[in-house]
Design a protein around this motif. Sequence first.
Motif, PDB file in Angstrom:
ATOM      1  N   ALA A  51      23.540  58.332 -39.318  1.00  0.00           N
ATOM      2  CA  ALA A  51      23.164  60.155 -38.068  1.00  0.00           C
ATOM      3  C   ALA A  51      21.688  59.980 -37.716  1.00  0.00           C
ATOM      4  O   ALA A  51      20.740  60.657 -36.683  1.00  0.00           O
ATOM      5  N   HIS A  52      21.060  58.994 -38.516  1.00  0.00           N
ATOM      6  CA  HIS A  52      18.893  58.807 -38.262  1.00  0.00           C
ATOM      7  C   HIS A  52      19.025  58.047 -37.670  1.00  0.00           C
ATOM      8  O   HIS A  52      18.266  56.904 -37.350  1.00  0.00           O
ATOM      9  N   THR A  77      27.914  63.841 -38.218  1.00  0.00           N
ATOM     10  CA  THR A  77      26.804  63.445 -37.226  1.00  0.00           C
ATOM     11  C   THR A  77      27.184  61.653 -37.008  1.00  0.00           C
ATOM     12  O   THR A  77      26.719  61.139 -38.228  1.00  0.00           O
ATOM     13  N   VAL A 132      24.687  58.702 -34.788  1.00  0.00           N
ATOM     14  CA  VAL A 132      24.513  57.961 -33.612  1.00  0.00           C
ATOM     15  C   VAL A 132      24.760  56.051 -33.241  1.00  0.00           C
ATOM     16  O   VAL A 132      24.250  56.352 -34.224  1.00  0.00           O
ATOM     17  N   THR A 133      24.657  56.213 -31.743  1.00  0.00           N
ATOM     18  CA  THR A 133      25.343  54.957 -31.109  1.00  0.00           C
ATOM     19  C   THR A 133      24.822  54.476 -30.091  1.00  0.00           C
ATOM     20  O   THR A 133      24.680  55.547 -28.934  1.00  0.00           O
ATOM     21  N   THR A 158      30.732  68.732 -35.561  1.00  0.00           N
ATOM     22  CA  THR A 158      29.787  67.472 -35.698  1.00  0.00           C
ATOM     23  C   THR A 158      29.441  68.274 -36.976  1.00  0.00           C
ATOM     24  O   THR A 158      29.047  69.762 -36.647  1.00  0.00           O
ATOM     25  N   LYS A 203      25.643  60.660 -28.480  1.00  0.00           N
ATOM     26  CA  LYS A 203      26.679  60.757 -29.867  1.00  0.00           C
ATOM     27  C   LYS A 203      27.915  60.877 -30.183  1.00  0.00           C
ATOM     28  O   LYS A 203      28.324  61.554 -29.041  1.00  0.00           O
ATOM     29  N   ASP A 247      29.939  64.467 -28.913  1.00  0.00           N
ATOM     30  CA  ASP A 247      29.895  64.436 -27.611  1.00  0.00           C
ATOM     31  C   ASP A 247      30.676  63.192 -27.231  1.00  0.00           C
ATOM     32  O   ASP A 247      31.884  63.352 -25.571  1.00  0.00           O
TER      33      ASP A 247
END
Length: 241
Positions: free
Chosen positions: A217-218, A152, A154-155, A205, A189, A192
């Motif tokens: 991830a956070h 996981t 997030v960017t 994922t 993400k 995705d």
Amino acid sequence: MRIAVAGGTGWVGKLVVEQARAAGHDVVVMSRSTGVDLITGSGLDEALRGVEVVIDVANVETLSRKVAIEWFEKETGHLLAAEEKAGVRHHVVLSIVGVDRVDSGYYAGKRRQEELALAGPIPVTILRATQFHEFAAQMIARVPGPVKVVPTMVTRPVAAADVAAELVRLAEGPAQGLGAEIAGPEVLKMGDMMKRIAKGKLVLTLPLPDAASRAMAHGGLLPTGDFRQGEITFDKWAATR
């Protein structure tokens, strides 16, 4: 202006060279294929003759903390020493958004590179960028088989072309130290992103328990303050692959 690009034959380096030449600059490409070894320092003195600015996008692919730190120490140390001898007036470094918040082995090497550059003899500008759109394609290529498992992450992905243009823009101006960050126009993400371009492959994922993965991830890879926003969305980039 005479600009040298360290790592100028890599996929990011080629874009920087292209952008710098399009802006009318005289560009020196520094890589082993052009007779310059950044790890030993061989060929640096000759390559930097008459150079005013160096843009450093040289890189090593490793997950090892020890390898990453040693590589960036040698590369940056040789580069700065040769620049001082040549009278280079500005050193521009490409780094990563979140490098100070995500404690991975590779990021430790990039942090060391930043430390050396900021403490070095040449006025410096460090540009931290988020993950490139191209990173999703690299992740697909690195994982063998039809099923692609990705942690996981997030960017706010950015096009490498936008980053290259920003590096050249910064090289044309005065040194800024640890400068503004650059990120893309949307938060996504990584899983995705991979699904959008992984034709015929299954992307899974999974959250991982280590500290670096939890940080990714956070929001650990997202810009936290003011940043320069790239123009190219992931879908627009993917459509032109």
